[in-house]
Write a protein that holds these residues in place. Structure first.
Motif, PDB file in Angstrom:
ATOM      1  N   MET A   1     -34.275  78.327  41.222  1.00  0.00           N
ATOM      2  CA  MET A   1     -33.624  79.513  41.757  1.00  0.00           C
ATOM      3  C   MET A   1     -33.312  80.478  40.629  1.00  0.00           C
ATOM      4  N   LYS A   2     -33.320  81.759  40.972  1.00  0.00           N
ATOM      5  CA  LYS A   2     -32.961  82.800  40.013  1.00  0.00           C
ATOM      6  C   LYS A   2     -31.798  83.604  40.567  1.00  0.00           C
ATOM      7  N   LEU A   3     -30.785  83.812  39.725  1.00  0.00           N
ATOM      8  CA  LEU A   3     -29.633  84.613  40.102  1.00  0.00           C
ATOM      9  C   LEU A   3     -29.667  85.914  39.316  1.00  0.00           C
ATOM     10  N   ILE A   4     -29.697  87.033  40.040  1.00  0.00           N
ATOM     11  CA  ILE A   4     -29.726  88.351  39.400  1.00  0.00           C
ATOM     12  C   ILE A   4     -28.305  88.899  39.375  1.00  0.00           C
ATOM     13  N   VAL A   5     -27.832  89.227  38.173  1.00  0.00           N
ATOM     14  CA  VAL A   5     -26.473  89.720  37.974  1.00  0.00           C
ATOM     15  C   VAL A   5     -26.526  91.009  37.156  1.00  0.00           C
ATOM     16  N   ALA A   6     -25.381  91.678  37.075  1.00  0.00           N
ATOM     17  CA  ALA A   6     -25.279  92.881  36.252  1.00  0.00           C
ATOM     18  C   ALA A   6     -24.389  92.599  35.044  1.00  0.00           C
ATOM     19  N   ASN A   7     -23.956  93.649  34.364  1.00  0.00           N
ATOM     20  CA  ASN A   7     -23.173  93.502  33.138  1.00  0.00           C
ATOM     21  C   ASN A   7     -21.966  92.602  33.357  1.00  0.00           C
ATOM     22  N   ALA A  42     -30.674 103.055  44.054  1.00  0.00           N
ATOM     23  CA  ALA A  42     -32.125 103.257  43.995  1.00  0.00           C
ATOM     24  C   ALA A  42     -32.790 102.285  43.027  1.00  0.00           C
ATOM     25  N   ASP A  43     -32.183 102.084  41.865  1.00  0.00           N
ATOM     26  CA  ASP A  43     -32.764 101.181  40.870  1.00  0.00           C
ATOM     27  C   ASP A  43     -32.725  99.728  41.346  1.00  0.00           C
ATOM     28  N   PHE A  44     -31.617  99.331  41.945  1.00  0.00           N
ATOM     29  CA  PHE A  44     -31.446  97.937  42.335  1.00  0.00           C
ATOM     30  C   PHE A  44     -32.210  97.588  43.610  1.00  0.00           C
ATOM     31  N   ARG A  45     -32.661  98.597  44.361  1.00  0.00           N
ATOM     32  CA  ARG A  45     -33.411  98.321  45.582  1.00  0.00           C
ATOM     33  C   ARG A  45     -34.743  97.630  45.307  1.00  0.00           C
ATOM     34  N   ARG A  46     -35.196  97.650  44.071  1.00  0.00           N
ATOM     35  CA  ARG A  46     -36.471  96.989  43.774  1.00  0.00           C
ATOM     36  C   ARG A  46     -36.366  95.471  43.913  1.00  0.00           C
ATOM     37  N   PHE A  47     -35.147  94.924  43.842  1.00  0.00           N
ATOM     38  CA  PHE A  47     -34.984  93.473  43.987  1.00  0.00           C
ATOM     39  C   PHE A  47     -33.917  93.098  45.003  1.00  0.00           C
ATOM     40  N   SER A  48     -33.121  94.068  45.469  1.00  0.00           N
ATOM     41  CA  SER A  48     -32.012  93.778  46.375  1.00  0.00           C
ATOM     42  C   SER A  48     -32.101  94.641  47.623  1.00  0.00           C
ATOM     43  N   PRO A  49     -32.103  94.053  48.813  1.00  0.00           N
ATOM     44  CA  PRO A  49     -32.174  94.854  50.038  1.00  0.00           C
ATOM     45  C   PRO A  49     -31.024  95.847  50.180  1.00  0.00           C
ATOM     46  N   THR A  50     -29.871  95.530  49.606  1.00  0.00           N
ATOM     47  CA  THR A  50     -28.708  96.407  49.701  1.00  0.00           C
ATOM     48  C   THR A  50     -28.565  97.336  48.499  1.00  0.00           C
ATOM     49  N   GLY A  51     -29.391  97.134  47.485  1.00  0.00           N
ATOM     50  CA  GLY A  51     -29.240  97.902  46.260  1.00  0.00           C
ATOM     51  C   GLY A  51     -28.042  97.475  45.447  1.00  0.00           C
ATOM     52  N   GLN A  52     -27.578  96.236  45.657  1.00  0.00           N
ATOM     53  CA  GLN A  52     -26.401  95.726  44.965  1.00  0.00           C
ATOM     54  C   GLN A  52     -26.676  94.336  44.413  1.00  0.00           C
ATOM     55  N   VAL A  53     -25.843  93.899  43.492  1.00  0.00           N
ATOM     56  CA  VAL A  53     -25.875  92.539  42.973  1.00  0.00           C
ATOM     57  C   VAL A  53     -24.598  91.821  43.430  1.00  0.00           C
ATOM     58  N   PRO A  54     -24.653  90.490  43.458  1.00  0.00           N
ATOM     59  CA  PRO A  54     -25.699  89.575  43.011  1.00  0.00           C
ATOM     60  C   PRO A  54     -26.757  89.339  44.085  1.00  0.00           C
ATOM     61  N   VAL A  55     -27.885  88.797  43.613  1.00  0.00           N
ATOM     62  CA  VAL A  55     -28.976  88.396  44.481  1.00  0.00           C
ATOM     63  C   VAL A  55     -29.476  87.039  44.001  1.00  0.00           C
ATOM     64  N   LEU A  56     -29.677  86.121  44.935  1.00  0.00           N
ATOM     65  CA  LEU A  56     -30.252  84.812  44.624  1.00  0.00           C
ATOM     66  C   LEU A  56     -31.676  84.785  45.157  1.00  0.00           C
ATOM     67  N   VAL A  57     -32.619  84.477  44.279  1.00  0.00           N
ATOM     68  CA  VAL A  57     -34.019  84.356  44.675  1.00  0.00           C
ATOM     69  C   VAL A  57     -34.390  82.882  44.627  1.00  0.00           C
ATOM     70  N   ASP A  58     -34.756  82.351  45.778  1.00  0.00           N
ATOM     71  CA  ASP A  58     -35.127  80.935  45.893  1.00  0.00           C
ATOM     72  C   ASP A  58     -36.550  80.872  46.424  1.00  0.00           C
ATOM     73  N   GLY A  59     -37.510  80.822  45.512  1.00  0.00           N
ATOM     74  CA  GLY A  59     -38.907  80.869  45.924  1.00  0.00           C
ATOM     75  C   GLY A  59     -39.226  82.218  46.543  1.00  0.00           C
ATOM     76  N   ALA A  60     -39.726  82.178  47.772  1.00  0.00           N
ATOM     77  CA  ALA A  60     -40.050  83.419  48.478  1.00  0.00           C
ATOM     78  C   ALA A  60     -38.859  83.981  49.239  1.00  0.00           C
TER      79      ALA A  60
END
Length: 227
Positions: A1-7, A42-60
């Motif tokens: 799993m990958k966890l996407i976080v900000a500063n 706008a920047d965070f929408r490339r990986f987050s449906p809400t454009g916010q963090v955090p996001v957990l990516v578990d495979g697909a």
């Protein structure tokens, strides 16, 4: 799993699943994205449906929102929530209350791990938020016996109040005796210390967050890297 976080200095929402997974030994890869301003949609929408963090990516599968991440992880890792039904119900309630409420605390006492602030006089909604946090902490620690919020083990309940721990220290917010001990216990957790160390080492300053900090009160100490 990958966890996407900000500063780590600013991102209170990112801290919740990060400290939960780190403390419970749930393996994950961390990816950090940097705040470019108070509105990064706008920047965070490339990986987050809400454009916010955090996001957990578990495979697909992409799981967004800190509460959804905790619920998702709880289905696979039983230690995320207390085993006792009463404690589990309490933990879920306090996590949901923190997730959906306390807007005055969030807005007036913005998270900034590396500083200490003499806050402006508290009034109205902020007073109520701080009093409610103190009440919840004392209730959980008293009823379930501690040393953590819903009993003997660290759970998602503690993780959801981890950002408040830093806020309590930053702004010197008043807490009861049991809550004050819990704050010190949380600050001593290896995961919390690792997050703080990384936050202090970040040289990046985001103007919008810093303006929010200046509006919150007078900075009395700044321990962040000055690079």
């Amino acid at each position: 799993m990958k966890l996407i976080v900000a500063n780590k200095n600013y991102s209170s929402w990112s801290l919740r699943p990060w400290v939960l997974m780190t403390t419970l030994g749930i393996p994950f890869e961390e990816e950090q994205v940097q705040f470019a301003g108070l509105d990064n949609h706008a920047d965070f929408r490339r990986f987050s449906p809400t454009g916010q963090v955090p996001v957990l990516v578990d495979g697909a599968r992409t799981v967004w929102d800190s509460l959804a991440i905790a619920l998702y992880l709880g289905e696979r890792f039983p230690a995320v929530w207390p085993a006792d039904p009463d404690a589990r119900a309490f933990a879920m309630c306090v996590a949901a209350e923190m997730h959906g409420g306390f807007s005055a605390l969030r807005n007036d006492c913005t998270m900034n791990v590396g500083v200490r602030v003499e806050p402006r006089p508290m009034r109205g909604a902020l007073q109520r938020d701080v009093a409610r946090v103190a009440e919840l902490l004392e209730e959980g620690l008293t009823h379930f016996g501690g040393p953590f919020l819903a009993g003997p083990a660290f759970t998602a309940a503690d993780a959801f109040y981890a950002p408040v721990v830093f806020r309590i220290r930053t702004y010197g917010l008043p807490m009861g005796p049991l809550a004050a001990l819990w704050v010190e216990r949380m600050l001593a957790l290896p995961a919390m210390r690792a997050w703080e160390e990384a936050a202090l080492a970040e040289p990046y300053r985001e103007e919008g967050h810093e303006q929010e900090l200046a509006a919150a009160g007078t900075i009395t100490a700044d321990y962040r890297d000055s690079a």
